[in-house]
Design a protein around this motif. Structure first.
Motif, PDB file in Angstrom:
ATOM      1  N   ALA A 159       0.995  -1.196   0.031  1.00  0.00           N
ATOM      2  CA  ALA A 159       0.009  -0.030   0.180  1.00  0.00           C
ATOM      3  C   ALA A 159       0.944   1.297  -0.059  1.00  0.00           C
ATOM      4  CB  ALA A 159      -1.009  -0.037   1.218  1.00  0.00           C
ATOM      5  N   LEU A 160       1.917   1.096   0.878  1.00  0.00           N
ATOM      6  CA  LEU A 160       2.835   2.306   0.530  1.00  0.00           C
ATOM      7  C   LEU A 160       3.790   2.383  -0.645  1.00  0.00           C
ATOM      8  CD1 LEU A 160       3.754   2.281   4.414  1.00  0.00           C
ATOM      9  CD2 LEU A 160       2.322   3.850   3.381  1.00  0.00           C
ATOM     10  N   GLY A 161       3.989   1.254  -1.495  1.00  0.00           N
ATOM     11  CA  GLY A 161       4.726   1.220  -2.409  1.00  0.00           C
ATOM     12  C   GLY A 161       6.313   1.065  -1.805  1.00  0.00           C
ATOM     13  N   ALA A 162       6.471   0.604  -0.968  1.00  0.00           N
ATOM     14  CA  ALA A 162       7.776   0.230  -0.151  1.00  0.00           C
ATOM     15  C   ALA A 162       8.353  -1.126  -0.716  1.00  0.00           C
ATOM     16  CB  ALA A 162       7.694   0.168   1.348  1.00  0.00           C
ATOM     17  N   GLN A 163       9.409  -0.843  -1.462  1.00  0.00           N
ATOM     18  CA  GLN A 163      10.094  -1.866  -2.194  1.00  0.00           C
ATOM     19  C   GLN A 163      11.406  -2.203  -1.624  1.00  0.00           C
ATOM     20  OE1 GLN A 163      10.030  -0.805  -6.463  1.00  0.00           O
ATOM     21  NE2 GLN A 163       7.637  -1.263  -6.397  1.00  0.00           N
ATOM     22  N   ARG A 164      12.021  -1.609  -0.804  1.00  0.00           N
ATOM     23  CA  ARG A 164      13.155  -1.775  -0.439  1.00  0.00           C
ATOM     24  C   ARG A 164      13.368  -2.402   0.930  1.00  0.00           C
ATOM     25  NH1 ARG A 164      17.723   3.148   1.247  1.00  0.00           N
ATOM     26  NH2 ARG A 164      19.184   1.638   2.002  1.00  0.00           N
ATOM     27  N   THR A 165      14.198  -3.299   1.053  1.00  0.00           N
ATOM     28  CA  THR A 165      14.558  -4.140   2.205  1.00  0.00           C
ATOM     29  C   THR A 165      15.794  -3.636   2.924  1.00  0.00           C
ATOM     30  OG1 THR A 165      13.287  -5.990   1.471  1.00  0.00           O
ATOM     31  CG2 THR A 165      14.644  -6.540   3.539  1.00  0.00           C
ATOM     32  N   VAL A 166      15.377  -3.502   4.224  1.00  0.00           N
ATOM     33  CA  VAL A 166      16.950  -3.204   4.890  1.00  0.00           C
ATOM     34  C   VAL A 166      16.993  -4.254   6.130  1.00  0.00           C
ATOM     35  CG1 VAL A 166      17.010  -0.985   4.580  1.00  0.00           C
ATOM     36  CG2 VAL A 166      15.701  -1.712   6.560  1.00  0.00           C
ATOM     37  N   GLU A 167      18.233  -4.508   6.672  1.00  0.00           N
ATOM     38  CA  GLU A 167      18.429  -5.583   7.700  1.00  0.00           C
ATOM     39  C   GLU A 167      19.191  -4.824   8.703  1.00  0.00           C
ATOM     40  OE1 GLU A 167      20.444  -9.953   8.278  1.00  0.00           O
ATOM     41  OE2 GLU A 167      20.189  -8.995   6.553  1.00  0.00           O
ATOM     42  N   LEU A 168      18.421  -4.780   9.952  1.00  0.00           N
ATOM     43  CA  LEU A 168      18.867  -4.272  11.183  1.00  0.00           C
ATOM     44  C   LEU A 168      19.968  -5.037  11.661  1.00  0.00           C
ATOM     45  CD1 LEU A 168      16.023  -2.877  10.981  1.00  0.00           C
ATOM     46  CD2 LEU A 168      16.133  -2.781  13.517  1.00  0.00           C
TER      47      LEU A 168
END
Length: 465
Positions: free
Chosen positions: A288-297
């Motif tokens: 819904a937010l168009g969030a396509q990036r993944t990050v790793e903590l």
């Protein structure tokens, strides 16, 4: 106030300020609802009818004299019973604390909300000494999830989530050390804000782990969260870790939207440790937010372990005298973990604190490239009350110890988070954490408001009679 859906705080305040309804009528209807509904939910431990009605009459009298109403005029609210309420012992969910002298004045956040026109109506059920993720309490009885009374509310702010989901009040206060606002928000289907560590005063509240404790609001709408948050901000010399930053109001920024925000999904640890439904909820929100990036903590699994160790050691230190003199008056599940914490060697705690400093720096580096990170709030939907284990990836895990698997690595370094409810079907809700950099509550709230406005994340009131 609608009979079918109780009004939210923003609507109540507007109606009372415009004199379309009286504060007294709001409080009378709220008290009636508590009397009718709480027999089944058990969210409240104290109902302050006389105090609330007197406060409402004073507000109505002031309004009749032309005085300007506050931004929370006439809004009833309730607080987790580890926050001081004048005239009552601050029980913190325990049996032992009931022998304490009554609080001489309200906690700082209660005073700030009432200065803005809100009306305190009661104290809320919680897990003993906040060392709990379930909402179960052997002294006051379990808080019950209004969406399914045989299921957990989550904890330790279980009464805070249940009172909202049942429609009894529009605004509550909880505390969050390892997830105690975010877990019940997820399980009960409401919104919760864990602010930046030190952003809101903790003065006048019973501590659990001083280096991890936060107080914050819970509500059924993002606007109500922001309204309460704005009223509670500000330095406080009575809390040694409270920020000296000037208030930074967020309510007026909610409708800015999310254009230009860099939103990512937490991967790695946050994509391996839960039920597929938990990840589906995050995926639904990310799409819904168009969030396509993944990050790793980095090293999030170690962050959770270090948070557990610090929690056990600091909590045990606080309770050593009680453990020595009144061990039989604790919930055994709480007592045994505190005793274990008291036996942790000091070098282990120091090592955990050193790791904490490294981890905070490493995570803050991520916010150079993103503004908001999405992660599951819990690894599963609300278990049944009394359930001791749940299964993840074929492994049976203790409920009490593992419901906070996704929340602990975030509060460990004091990041601001909005927990937003997601309903994948007609069953119980799940929750998503909207995480921002320190002091950027405004960004987390803006994203949550966008999700609410589009219908992806919405609070629901249970159908109770």
């Amino acid at each position: 106030m609608s009979a079918s859906r109780p009004a939210e705080a923003t609507a109540i305040a507007a109606a009372v300020a415009d004199r379309r309804c009286s504060a007294r009528s709001v409080i009378e209807q709220t008290l009636e609802g508590i009397a009718r509904l709480d027999r089944g939910v058990n969210a409240f431990t104290d109902v302050l009818a006389a105090r609330a009605l007197a406060r409402a009459d004073a507000l109505d009298a002031a309004s009749g004299q032309g005085r300007v109403a506050g931004p929370l005029a006439g809004v009833p609210f309730a607080v987790k019973n580890l926050i001081d309420i004048e005239g009552l012992p601050t029980r913190a969910g325990s049996k032992i604390n009931r022998a304490l002298p009554p609080a001489r004045r309200d906690g700082a956040l209660v005073r700030r909300l009432e200065a803005a026109g809100a009306i305190l109506i009661g104290g809320l059920n919680m897990g003993e000494y906040a060392y709990d993720f379930t909402g179960e309490n052997i002294h006051d009885g379990d808080a019950r999830n209004p969406h399914a009374l045989d299921h957990m509310t989550g904890g330790s702010s279980g009464g805070s989530g249940a009172a909202l989901a049942a429609g009894m009040v529009p605004l509550t206060l909880g505390s969050d050390t390892n997830g105690s606002i975010r877990v019940p928000a997820a399980f009960c289907g409401c919104f919760g804000l864990k602010p930046t560590y030190g952003r809101l005063s903790r003065a006048g509240s019973f501590p659990f782990v001083g280096s991890l404790d936060h107080l914050g609001p819970m509500a059924r709408s993002v606007a109500d969260l922001a309204l309460a948050y704005d009223a509670m901000q500000g330095p406080d010399p009575d809390d040694p870790v409270a920020t000296t930053r000037a208030p930074e109001p967020v309510l007026s920024t909610l409708e800015i939207g999310i254009d230009g925000l860099r939103i990512a999904v937490a991967g790695g640890y946050f994509a391996r440790s839960g039920d597929p439904e938990a990840f589906a909820a995050v995926g639904h929100v990310a799409q819904a937010l168009g969030a396509q990036r993944t990050v790793e903590l980095p090293e999030a699994h170690r962050a959770r372990a270090a948070a557990y160790l610090i929690t056990a050691a600091e909590g045990a230190t606080l309770h050593l005298d009680r453990l020595r003199t009144r061990p039989g008056d604790f919930d055994p599940a709480v007592r045994d973990r505190l005793i274990a914490g008291a036996m942790i060697p000091a070098p282990f705690v120091e090592r955990a604190q050193r790791f904490r400093r490294w981890y905070r720096d490493a995570v803050l580096d991520l916010f150079g490239g993103v503004d908001v990170i999405l992660a599951p709030a819990t690894p599963c939907r609300a278990p049944k009350r009394g359930q001791t284990h749940f299964v993840l990836d074929g492994v049976s895990l203790p409920v009490r110890a593992n419901v906070g698997v996704f929340t602990q690595p975030i509060s460990f370094i004091g990041l601001p988070v909005v927990a937003a409810p997601v309903w994948l079907d007609d069953g119980l809700p799940l929750g998503v954490q909207v995480i921002a950099a320190p002091w950027r509550e405004d960004l987390a709230l803006r994203v949550a408001r966008h999700l609410e406005r589009t219908g992806i994340c919405t609070a629901r009131i249970a159908e109770l009679t």
